[in-house]
Design a protein around this motif. Sequence first.
Motif, PDB file in Angstrom:
ATOM      1  N   THR A  55      -4.569   7.454 -16.876  1.00 52.46           N
ATOM      2  CA  THR A  55      -5.481   6.304 -16.865  1.00 52.46           C
ATOM      3  C   THR A  55      -4.826   5.160 -16.107  1.00 52.46           C
ATOM      4  N   SER A  56      -5.622   4.467 -15.288  1.00 50.51           N
ATOM      5  CA  SER A  56      -5.059   3.329 -14.531  1.00 50.51           C
ATOM      6  C   SER A  56      -5.826   2.058 -14.878  1.00 50.51           C
ATOM      7  N   VAL A  57      -5.117   0.940 -14.786  1.00 53.89           N
ATOM      8  CA  VAL A  57      -5.731  -0.376 -15.005  1.00 53.89           C
ATOM      9  C   VAL A  57      -5.658  -1.161 -13.699  1.00 53.89           C
ATOM     10  N   ILE A  58      -6.831  -1.608 -13.236  1.00 55.40           N
ATOM     11  CA  ILE A  58      -6.927  -2.329 -11.960  1.00 55.40           C
ATOM     12  C   ILE A  58      -7.404  -3.747 -12.252  1.00 55.40           C
ATOM     13  N   VAL A  59      -6.755  -4.743 -11.655  1.00 54.51           N
ATOM     14  CA  VAL A  59      -7.210  -6.129 -11.799  1.00 54.51           C
ATOM     15  C   VAL A  59      -7.490  -6.704 -10.416  1.00 54.51           C
ATOM     16  N   GLU A  60      -8.727  -7.150 -10.212  1.00 56.66           N
ATOM     17  CA  GLU A  60      -9.145  -7.758  -8.933  1.00 56.66           C
ATOM     18  C   GLU A  60      -9.055  -9.273  -9.111  1.00 56.66           C
ATOM     19  N   THR A  61      -8.071  -9.881  -8.440  1.00 52.44           N
ATOM     20  CA  THR A  61      -7.823 -11.316  -8.698  1.00 52.44           C
ATOM     21  C   THR A  61      -8.403 -12.208  -7.594  1.00 52.44           C
TER      22      THR A  61
ATOM     23  N   ALA B 254      -2.149   8.570 -11.773  1.00 52.69           N
ATOM     24  CA  ALA B 254      -2.863   7.283 -11.891  1.00 52.69           C
ATOM     25  C   ALA B 254      -1.880   6.139 -11.650  1.00 52.69           C
ATOM     26  N   VAL B 255      -2.305   5.139 -10.878  1.00 54.56           N
ATOM     27  CA  VAL B 255      -1.432   3.967 -10.624  1.00 54.56           C
ATOM     28  C   VAL B 255      -2.153   2.681 -10.995  1.00 54.56           C
ATOM     29  N   ASP B 256      -1.467   1.845 -11.770  1.00 56.43           N
ATOM     30  CA  ASP B 256      -1.990   0.507 -12.098  1.00 56.43           C
ATOM     31  C   ASP B 256      -1.730  -0.406 -10.903  1.00 56.43           C
ATOM     32  N   PHE B 257      -2.626  -1.367 -10.661  1.00 58.52           N
ATOM     33  CA  PHE B 257      -2.336  -2.374  -9.633  1.00 58.52           C
ATOM     34  C   PHE B 257      -3.239  -3.584  -9.822  1.00 58.52           C
ATOM     35  N   ARG B 258      -2.799  -4.696  -9.294  1.00 58.40           N
ATOM     36  CA  ARG B 258      -3.632  -5.909  -9.256  1.00 58.40           C
ATOM     37  C   ARG B 258      -3.637  -6.433  -7.824  1.00 58.40           C
ATOM     38  N   THR B 259      -4.797  -6.863  -7.373  1.00 55.11           N
ATOM     39  CA  THR B 259      -4.861  -7.346  -5.988  1.00 55.11           C
ATOM     40  C   THR B 259      -4.269  -8.756  -5.917  1.00 55.11           C
ATOM     41  N   GLN B 260      -3.585  -9.002  -4.806  1.00 52.00           N
ATOM     42  CA  GLN B 260      -2.953 -10.317  -4.609  1.00 52.00           C
ATOM     43  C   GLN B 260      -2.976 -10.653  -3.137  1.00 52.00           C
ATOM     44  N   GLU B 261      -2.743 -11.931  -2.846  1.00 50.79           N
ATOM     45  CA  GLU B 261      -2.594 -12.334  -1.447  1.00 50.79           C
ATOM     46  C   GLU B 261      -1.371 -11.606  -0.869  1.00 50.79           C
ATOM     47  N   TYR B 262      -1.374 -11.427   0.451  1.00 52.62           N
ATOM     48  CA  TYR B 262      -0.237 -10.804   1.141  1.00 52.62           C
ATOM     49  C   TYR B 262       1.042 -11.579   0.831  1.00 52.62           C
ATOM     50  N   PRO B 263       2.120 -10.869   0.583  1.00 52.10           N
ATOM     51  CA  PRO B 263       2.393  -9.429   0.751  1.00 52.10           C
ATOM     52  C   PRO B 263       2.060  -8.582  -0.472  1.00 52.10           C
ATOM     53  N   GLY B 264       1.267  -9.103  -1.398  1.00 54.19           N
ATOM     54  CA  GLY B 264       0.845  -8.308  -2.554  1.00 54.19           C
ATOM     55  C   GLY B 264      -0.156  -7.241  -2.133  1.00 54.19           C
ATOM     56  N   PHE B 265      -0.670  -6.487  -3.109  1.00 52.28           N
ATOM     57  CA  PHE B 265      -1.596  -5.388  -2.800  1.00 52.28           C
ATOM     58  C   PHE B 265      -2.943  -5.965  -2.358  1.00 52.28           C
ATOM     59  N   ALA B 266      -3.433  -5.538  -1.208  1.00 53.50           N
ATOM     60  CA  ALA B 266      -4.619  -6.171  -0.591  1.00 53.50           C
ATOM     61  C   ALA B 266      -5.903  -5.899  -1.360  1.00 53.50           C
TER      62      ALA B 266
ATOM     63  N   THR C  42       0.835  -1.217   0.000  1.00 50.99           N
ATOM     64  CA  THR C  42       0.000   0.000   0.000  1.00 50.99           C
ATOM     65  C   THR C  42       0.861   1.255   0.000  1.00 50.99           C
ATOM     66  N   LEU C  43       1.884   1.277   0.849  1.00 51.10           N
ATOM     67  CA  LEU C  43       2.744   2.480   0.941  1.00 51.10           C
ATOM     68  C   LEU C  43       3.479   2.702  -0.369  1.00 51.10           C
ATOM     69  N   SER C  44       3.880   1.614  -1.007  1.00 49.70           N
ATOM     70  CA  SER C  44       4.611   1.746  -2.272  1.00 49.70           C
ATOM     71  C   SER C  44       3.697   2.317  -3.362  1.00 49.70           C
ATOM     72  N   LYS C  45       2.466   1.825  -3.451  1.00 50.46           N
ATOM     73  CA  LYS C  45       1.514   2.303  -4.472  1.00 50.46           C
ATOM     74  C   LYS C  45       1.127   3.773  -4.228  1.00 50.46           C
ATOM     75  N   LEU C  46       0.963   4.141  -2.945  1.00 49.21           N
ATOM     76  CA  LEU C  46       0.549   5.521  -2.661  1.00 49.21           C
ATOM     77  C   LEU C  46       1.703   6.493  -2.901  1.00 49.21           C
TER      78      LEU C  46
END
Length: 418
Positions: free
Chosen positions: A320-326, A291-303, A263-267
Amino acid sequence: MDKLRITGGSQLKGEISVSGAKNAALPILCAGLLTSDTLTLTNVPRLNDISTTLKLLGQMGVRCERDEGNTVSITADQLTALEAPYELVKTMRASILVLGPLLARFGQARVSLPGGCAIGQRPVDQHIRGLAALGADIRIEHGFVIAKAKRLQGAVIRTDMVTVTGTENLMMAAVLAEGQTVLENAAREPEVVDLAELLIKMGARIKGHGTDRIVIDGVQALHGATHRVIADRIEAGSFLCAVGSAGGDITLRDAAPQTMGATLSKLTEAGLSITCGDDWIQASMHKRPRAVDFRTQEYPGFATDMQAQLMALNTIAEGTSVIVETIFENRYMHVQELLRLGANIDIDGHTAVVRGVQRLSGATVMATDLRASASLVIAGLAAEGETLVERIYHLDRGYERMEHKLRALGANIVRISS
Ligand code: EPZ
């Protein structure tokens, strides 16, 4: 039903304290079933889900006491029932966390199957499969999980996917089982680690917590303990998205920045300037977010629990950002509501494309689930004019006094009680 009225445009300034983590406190309260001694827990947040859990335990005959602050004591020495009724489970899926402890200590349990929820079907097949591997006779009848076991036997269990409460349930079952249990593909979330630390204080023998392979050597009995619940990394992350969105300078006290790397890295990538100490986070934002791209992952990935909040920040970002909810199949319920505020978001399956706009405009929106509620508050802080967030009982499940904390930071936000 209560609403929140937010008038956007105020910057956030000052400092607030982060509450204890809901998702650590819930399994830790259920761990009280594993001993007849008293568990004394501090830094337990005042949330509806905590009240629901205390009610569930109380219905079983567990003595639960809560002071006016954030200390709770649990004594499970005179249980009168070994079950979790549908009326409570349907309001809080985490009630399934009584299954492992009841089976481990009492050899039986009758727990209502949680239904689906807004963000996804969320089955509990891995919990059931793992308990069967530990030797439980477990079946589903009339919407209840019925489980029996003389004494659970240690086993090697590999879950088909990483499951947070699945890992927690199986860990709590294994601590009193005969022999050694190995949980492979285990969840590494800080809340799993906090539960393991508590169980070790109670006399459990656990190694490898925080990795994907947890080894538990069963013991005959556990004793009482005192434990402070870890800080809520999702609440802290939500406030950081709020200052990213509204602008300003805030300090979060009683935080656990070491659990918030992704989270701190993305912000920081989004343009916040962030400095951290052992238990505090200082964040400033005086420009339009990137804008920041991110994909959610199990810890320690982005929550995944931070996805809706960072999406809210992306709606007003440059680019523009691309978000992937996995993790969950339907965790974009907040998108329709963000569109009402003037956001520009396209959904294609698990992927969301967010085109940043200069300004959102306030409107009436409806909370659909816990983190979606936080996302709408964050967007409302940045929107022009007034935003009314309805059905905020969702918010009250997981955020302790959010409007009070935001008002202490200078936000123009009030609760309208119906
Ligand atoms: C925990 O839910 C959290 N809740 C959730 O937080 C969080 O979003 C989630 O973990 C993921 O981090 C608590 O800790 C109380 P999972 P949990 O089992 O344990 C599938 C919030 O906002 N799965 O890790 O229920 C499941 O459908 C809440 O505070 C199975 O298929 O989540 C999902 O797709 C929301 N079968 C994935 O695994 C199972 O038996 C991960 O779920 C178990 C899970």
